[in-house]
Write a protein that holds these residues in place. Sequence first.
Motif, mmCIF file in Angstrom:
data_model
loop_
_atom_site.group_PDB
_atom_site.id
_atom_site.type_symbol
_atom_site.label_atom_id
_atom_site.label_comp_id
_atom_site.label_asym_id
_atom_site.label_seq_id
_atom_site.Cartn_x
_atom_site.Cartn_y
_atom_site.Cartn_z
ATOM 1 N N ALA A 49 6.057 3.633 -14.930
ATOM 2 C CA ALA A 49 5.310 3.862 -16.172
ATOM 3 C C ALA A 49 5.329 2.620 -17.052
ATOM 4 N N ALA A 50 6.495 1.995 -17.175
ATOM 5 C CA ALA A 50 6.598 0.767 -17.982
ATOM 6 C C ALA A 50 5.736 -0.349 -17.402
ATOM 7 N N LYS A 51 5.736 -0.475 -16.087
ATOM 8 C CA LYS A 51 4.929 -1.515 -15.436
ATOM 9 C C LYS A 51 3.437 -1.284 -15.676
ATOM 10 N N LEU A 52 2.984 -0.049 -15.507
ATOM 11 C CA LEU A 52 1.564 0.246 -15.676
ATOM 12 C C LEU A 52 1.106 -0.001 -17.107
ATOM 13 N N LYS A 53 1.951 0.367 -18.069
ATOM 14 C CA LYS A 53 1.565 0.165 -19.472
ATOM 15 C C LYS A 53 1.576 -1.313 -19.847
ATOM 16 N N ALA A 54 2.442 -2.093 -19.210
ATOM 17 C CA ALA A 54 2.519 -3.527 -19.508
ATOM 18 C C ALA A 54 1.451 -4.330 -18.777
ATOM 19 N N GLY A 84 -3.520 -1.055 -14.562
ATOM 20 C CA GLY A 84 -3.611 -0.523 -13.214
ATOM 21 C C GLY A 84 -3.621 0.998 -13.222
ATOM 22 N N HIS A 85 -3.806 1.557 -12.036
ATOM 23 C CA HIS A 85 -3.919 3.002 -11.912
ATOM 24 C C HIS A 85 -3.358 3.448 -10.564
ATOM 25 N N VAL A 86 -2.630 4.578 -10.573
ATOM 26 C CA VAL A 86 -2.106 5.161 -9.344
ATOM 27 C C VAL A 86 -2.384 6.657 -9.328
ATOM 28 N N SER A 134 8.846 13.462 -17.836
ATOM 29 C CA SER A 134 8.298 12.435 -16.947
ATOM 30 C C SER A 134 7.543 11.393 -17.762
ATOM 31 N N CYS A 135 7.892 10.134 -17.566
ATOM 32 C CA CYS A 135 7.199 9.049 -18.271
ATOM 33 C C CYS A 135 5.789 8.847 -17.741
ATOM 34 N N LEU A 136 5.609 9.023 -16.443
ATOM 35 C CA LEU A 136 4.292 8.801 -15.835
ATOM 36 C C LEU A 136 3.276 9.859 -16.255
ATOM 37 N N LEU A 137 3.744 11.057 -16.591
ATOM 38 C CA LEU A 137 2.825 12.127 -16.971
ATOM 39 C C LEU A 137 2.748 12.330 -18.479
ATOM 40 N N ALA A 138 3.349 11.421 -19.235
ATOM 41 C CA ALA A 138 3.274 11.471 -20.693
ATOM 42 C C ALA A 138 1.871 11.059 -21.158
ATOM 43 N N PRO A 139 1.455 11.481 -22.354
ATOM 44 C CA PRO A 139 0.103 11.171 -22.835
ATOM 45 C C PRO A 139 -0.224 9.682 -22.874
ATOM 46 N N ASP A 140 0.785 8.819 -23.132
ATOM 47 C CA ASP A 140 0.482 7.397 -23.227
ATOM 48 C C ASP A 140 0.281 6.734 -21.869
ATOM 49 N N CYS A 141 0.382 7.511 -20.786
ATOM 50 C CA CYS A 141 0.143 6.968 -19.451
ATOM 51 C C CYS A 141 -1.106 7.572 -18.808
ATOM 52 N N THR A 142 -1.846 8.350 -19.589
ATOM 53 C CA THR A 142 -2.974 9.103 -19.035
ATOM 54 C C THR A 142 -3.988 8.213 -18.323
ATOM 55 N N GLU A 143 -4.292 7.071 -18.897
ATOM 56 C CA GLU A 143 -5.330 6.202 -18.302
ATOM 57 C C GLU A 143 -4.842 5.506 -17.045
ATOM 58 N N HIS A 144 -3.545 5.566 -16.774
ATOM 59 C CA HIS A 144 -2.988 4.851 -15.624
ATOM 60 C C HIS A 144 -2.628 5.765 -14.447
ATOM 61 N N VAL A 145 -2.632 7.077 -14.666
ATOM 62 C CA VAL A 145 -2.138 7.998 -13.642
ATOM 63 C C VAL A 145 -3.088 9.194 -13.483
ATOM 64 N N SER A 146 -3.430 9.497 -12.236
ATOM 65 C CA SER A 146 -4.045 10.777 -11.888
ATOM 66 C C SER A 146 -2.998 11.574 -11.128
ATOM 67 N N TYR A 147 -2.789 12.815 -11.550
ATOM 68 C CA TYR A 147 -1.744 13.643 -10.948
ATOM 69 C C TYR A 147 -2.369 14.886 -10.333
ATOM 70 N N HIS A 148 -2.039 15.152 -9.058
ATOM 71 C CA HIS A 148 -2.518 16.330 -8.363
ATOM 72 C C HIS A 148 -1.328 17.214 -8.001
ATOM 73 N N SER A 149 -1.469 18.520 -8.232
ATOM 74 C CA SER A 149 -0.391 19.468 -7.964
ATOM 75 C C SER A 149 -0.969 20.713 -7.308
ATOM 76 N N ASP A 150 -0.224 21.277 -6.340
ATOM 77 C CA ASP A 150 -0.666 22.539 -5.745
ATOM 78 C C ASP A 150 0.137 23.724 -6.270
ATOM 79 N N PHE A 151 0.973 23.492 -7.296
ATOM 80 C CA PHE A 151 1.649 24.589 -7.977
ATOM 81 C C PHE A 151 2.058 24.105 -9.360
ATOM 82 N N PHE A 152 1.573 24.815 -10.390
ATOM 83 C CA PHE A 152 1.854 24.414 -11.771
ATOM 84 C C PHE A 152 3.129 25.070 -12.294
#
Length: 450
Positions: free
Chosen positions: A59-64, A67-69, A80-98
């Motif tokens: 998360a720190a690397k992407l914000k600095a 990029g996108h993963v 989770s830092c990667l799923l926090a609002p300030d990482c939204t533009e850098h991460v797409s998250y897919h889940s098969d159970f919420f």
Amino acid sequence: MTNLTPTRRGRCAGIQDWRAQYRALQMTGEEAAAQIRDGDVLVFSPLTNWPREVDAALAAKLKAEGGHVEIDSHFAPKGSCLLAPDCTEHVSYHSDFFGEERAWVGQGNIHFAPVNLGQTPAWLAARHPRVTVLTCSPPDEDGWMSRSIWGTLLDRRVLEQCELVLVEIHPELPSFASDGENHTRLHVSEVDGIIETSGPLVESFSAAGDETDRKIAGYIADMVHDGDCLQFGLGGLANAIGENLAYAGKRDLGIQTEVLTSCVMELMKKGVVNNSRKTTCTGRTACAQFVGDRELWAFGHNNPDFCQKEICWINDPRNIAKNDHVVSINNAMEVDLTGQVNSETIGPRQYSGTGGQLEWVIGSQWSKDGRSIIALRSCYRDKAGQLHSKILPQLTPGGVVTTPRTWVQYVVTEYGVADLKYKSTLERAKALIEIAHPDFRAELRRNLPF
């Protein structure tokens, strides 16, 4: 683990013994994150096994750097830092159970995948990940690590497909007995990087059953016979079922289940569950995920009375049906008068997931003398205190069908048991109305959809 053989060749495979490999593979979270590229698809192990060091560093690397993963998993933990609002533009998250994910959908980067739980590894492989990141127990004397509490969705087809396998080691993660096909061990020689981590582990605490749960559990316990092989899940109802089985003096029960909770531990301690009549994993409780607290983990740690398997093996209806007298018990959110079951959405809003319900419904009915049970409370109160029926003429608009009516056998509420198998739509409706809350029975009769 002399019967296990490494199948993936990690970055340091062949360098002296596994201890030397372990030392050579050690790195920091930042060094691990540096190996992840813009555009990568990553698979993370869930919840208690969520890789927290790589999560924070990436998360720190992407914000600095930008990029996108893409990250694919389920049951992501709070914080989770990667799923926090300030990482939204850098991460797409897919889940098969919420789980926690249901609260984050509004961010716009959280997406649900409708997949049977046992097909999770196949779904992950179909996303073509380059990187897998998981948290394991410390290695044993032979260099084998356990994928532990939540790691069984990462089967070998996923691990062997990935170019990069990174493992975080948490000293307090339990190691569970596992062997044979679809075992849940991972050897040091099979990985490409090791990051040591620490800190509190996410525990899941058992909910106590209330009076309604106990009434439903009483009907279900009457349907369980000595020697049956059971599957049931989480929550107060599961605990109430366990209490009823013990009180009723059931004997020689077996367990094969995707989610193992503390109520199974109590049944094993009392001798109600001994797995003596099972065909597969005879004498051992077979499961995928240990969902509970430290008491459950301590009971399961290196306990030979367990056999942990990958979720794709545990939930395969063909494997389920190899045991005779399988009884599957699953929860529902609502059922319509034709027998359609919705167990995952509130209207169109995704609440949980498809899970393994359909796999167990099919597998138990394929089993010799098997039975499939769908359990639900007859009604609920909304925030304003108004009572609503959970048995409906039609499912709530937008609600999905988790289990189709063609596979539904028994439906149980606190008012009784409805056997729907091979019944006409009118016979089904009449049976379901009889176990609906009394306040809604007349209305349901007036609103028969046929």
